[in-house]
Design a protein around this motif. Structure first.
Motif, short mmCIF file in Angstrom:
data_model
loop_
_atom_site.label_atom_id
_atom_site.label_comp_id
_atom_site.label_asym_id
_atom_site.label_seq_id
_atom_site.Cartn_x
_atom_site.Cartn_y
_atom_site.Cartn_z
N ASP A 3 0.85 -1.19 0.00
CA ASP A 3 0.00 0.00 0.00
C ASP A 3 0.88 1.24 0.00
O ASP A 3 1.13 1.85 1.04
N THR A 4 1.38 1.60 -1.16
CA THR A 4 2.27 2.76 -1.29
C THR A 4 1.46 3.97 -1.77
O THR A 4 0.35 3.81 -2.29
N PRO A 5 2.01 5.18 -1.64
CA PRO A 5 1.32 6.33 -2.22
C PRO A 5 1.02 6.12 -3.71
O PRO A 5 -0.06 6.47 -4.19
N PHE A 6 1.97 5.50 -4.43
CA PHE A 6 1.76 5.27 -5.87
C PHE A 6 0.57 4.33 -6.11
O PHE A 6 -0.31 4.64 -6.92
N SER A 7 0.52 3.21 -5.39
CA SER A 7 -0.57 2.25 -5.62
C SER A 7 -1.91 2.85 -5.21
O SER A 7 -2.93 2.63 -5.87
N LYS A 8 -1.93 3.65 -4.14
CA LYS A 8 -3.18 4.30 -3.71
C LYS A 8 -3.65 5.32 -4.74
O LYS A 8 -4.83 5.38 -5.08
N ALA A 9 -2.71 6.15 -5.22
CA ALA A 9 -3.07 7.17 -6.20
C ALA A 9 -3.55 6.53 -7.50
O ALA A 9 -4.56 6.93 -8.08
N LEU A 10 -2.84 5.50 -7.94
CA LEU A 10 -3.22 4.80 -9.18
C LEU A 10 -4.61 4.18 -9.05
O LEU A 10 -5.44 4.30 -9.96
N ALA A 11 -4.89 3.57 -7.92
CA ALA A 11 -6.20 2.96 -7.70
C ALA A 11 -7.30 4.02 -7.72
O ALA A 11 -8.37 3.80 -8.30
N ALA A 12 -7.05 5.17 -7.12
CA ALA A 12 -8.05 6.25 -7.09
C ALA A 12 -8.28 6.82 -8.49
O ALA A 12 -9.42 7.11 -8.88
N ILE A 13 -7.21 6.96 -9.25
CA ILE A 13 -7.33 7.46 -10.63
C ILE A 13 -8.15 6.49 -11.48
O ILE A 13 -9.08 6.88 -12.18
N ASP A 14 -7.81 5.21 -11.38
CA ASP A 14 -8.54 4.21 -12.18
C ASP A 14 -9.99 4.05 -11.73
O ASP A 14 -10.87 3.80 -12.55
N ALA A 15 -10.25 4.22 -10.43
CA ALA A 15 -11.63 4.15 -9.94
C ALA A 15 -12.46 5.27 -10.57
O ALA A 15 -13.62 5.06 -10.96
N ALA A 16 -11.87 6.45 -10.72
CA ALA A 16 -12.58 7.55 -11.37
C ALA A 16 -12.76 7.26 -12.86
O ALA A 16 -13.84 7.49 -13.42
N HIS A 17 -11.73 6.74 -13.52
CA HIS A 17 -11.85 6.39 -14.95
C HIS A 17 -12.99 5.39 -15.16
O HIS A 17 -13.70 5.46 -16.17
N ALA A 18 -13.15 4.48 -14.23
CA ALA A 18 -14.18 3.43 -14.37
C ALA A 18 -15.60 4.00 -14.34
O ALA A 18 -16.55 3.32 -14.73
N LEU A 19 -15.75 5.26 -13.91
CA LEU A 19 -17.07 5.90 -13.85
C LEU A 19 -17.49 6.51 -15.19
O LEU A 19 -18.62 6.97 -15.32
N ASP A 20 -16.58 6.54 -16.16
CA ASP A 20 -16.89 7.14 -17.45
C ASP A 20 -18.09 6.43 -18.08
O ASP A 20 -18.04 5.23 -18.32
N PRO A 21 -19.18 7.18 -18.36
CA PRO A 21 -20.36 6.54 -18.97
C PRO A 21 -20.14 6.15 -20.44
O PRO A 21 -20.89 5.35 -20.99
N ASN A 22 -19.12 6.72 -21.07
CA ASN A 22 -18.83 6.37 -22.47
C ASN A 22 -18.10 5.03 -22.49
O ASN A 22 -17.15 4.82 -21.75
N LYS A 23 -18.56 4.14 -23.35
CA LYS A 23 -18.01 2.77 -23.39
C LYS A 23 -17.31 2.50 -24.71
O LYS A 23 -17.62 3.11 -25.74
N ILE A 24 -16.39 1.58 -24.66
CA ILE A 24 -15.71 1.10 -25.86
C ILE A 24 -15.66 -0.43 -25.76
O ILE A 24 -15.53 -0.97 -24.67
N THR A 25 -15.78 -1.09 -26.91
CA THR A 25 -15.67 -2.54 -26.92
C THR A 25 -14.35 -2.94 -27.57
O THR A 25 -14.09 -2.57 -28.71
N VAL A 26 -13.53 -3.63 -26.81
CA VAL A 26 -12.24 -4.10 -27.31
C VAL A 26 -12.16 -5.59 -27.04
O VAL A 26 -12.37 -6.03 -25.91
#
Length: 195
Positions: A3-26
């Motif tokens: 649980d480093t500052p980097f892992s916490k910040a990255l998790a918070a950034i990705d959690a916000a990205h996951a809220l994007d209502p726009n979707k892409i199919t890959v």
């Protein structure tokens, strides 16, 4: 992972990205577009600068942070409107991500460095800012260009490609030339580079 500052910040950034209502199919899997974009940025960073610093890794992961909340249509559909939108977004994204970094345990100086990178400060003088610019250009060429070129006339596309190419380093150019492209996008890139 500790649980480093980097892992916490990255998790918070990705959690916000996951809220994007726009979707892409890959590969038959639907994902929030901003999470897909951020992951693509990280994969290009790994090729462009595998030993990148933590602030650069976070800035690259967050350079479009919560962008969907301020749509392009919220500004006049002019060149001036486009630049005003981009300027506002860079400042907003930098401020939001700096706060995440502080909350994750980074010192003020490191959080401010992430913000400065997101704002692309000292672009031509700062090597890390230039790496971020390379990554942004590579993701545009790989992930957005094919759809983008269908919406604009050839002359405009060629100018945009030439401008994009001019923003990149030699290493960025090398990676760009390795991107698999369809016949039409590749033809446009060749025309732009010949011009």
């Amino acid at each position: 992972m500790t649980d480093t500052p980097f892992s916490k910040a990255l998790a918070a950034i990705d959690a916000a990205h996951a809220l994007d209502p726009n979707k892409i199919t890959v590969n038959n899997t639907e994902a929030p577009y901003e999470l897909h974009y951020a992951q693509k940025c990280t994969s290009y960073l790994d090729q462009r600068s595998p030993s990148a610093s933590e602030p650069l890794r976070l800035a690259i992961r967050a350079q479009h942070f919560r962008r969907w909340e301020v749509p392009r249509s919220s500004y006049p559909m002019t060149r001036v409107g486009y630049h005003a939108w981009r300027t506002f977004l860079k400042k907003r994204q930098a401020s939001l991500v700096e706060a995440i970094c502080l909350e994750a345990g980074y010192p003020q100086e490191a959080a401010e460095r992430v913000g400065a990178l997101i704002r692309k400060e000292d672009l031509k003088e700062d090597e890390e800012t230039q790496v971020l610019e390379d990554v942004a250009c590579l993701v545009f060429l790989d992930d957005q260009f094919e759809a983008f070129e269908k919406e604009h006339d050839e002359e405009k596309i060629i100018k945009i490609l030439q401008k994009t190419w001019g923003k990149m380093t030699e290493r960025g150019h090398e990676l760009a030339l390795q991107i698999p492209m369809g016949e039409r996008p590749l033809e446009l890139v060749k025309k732009a580079l010949a011009g």
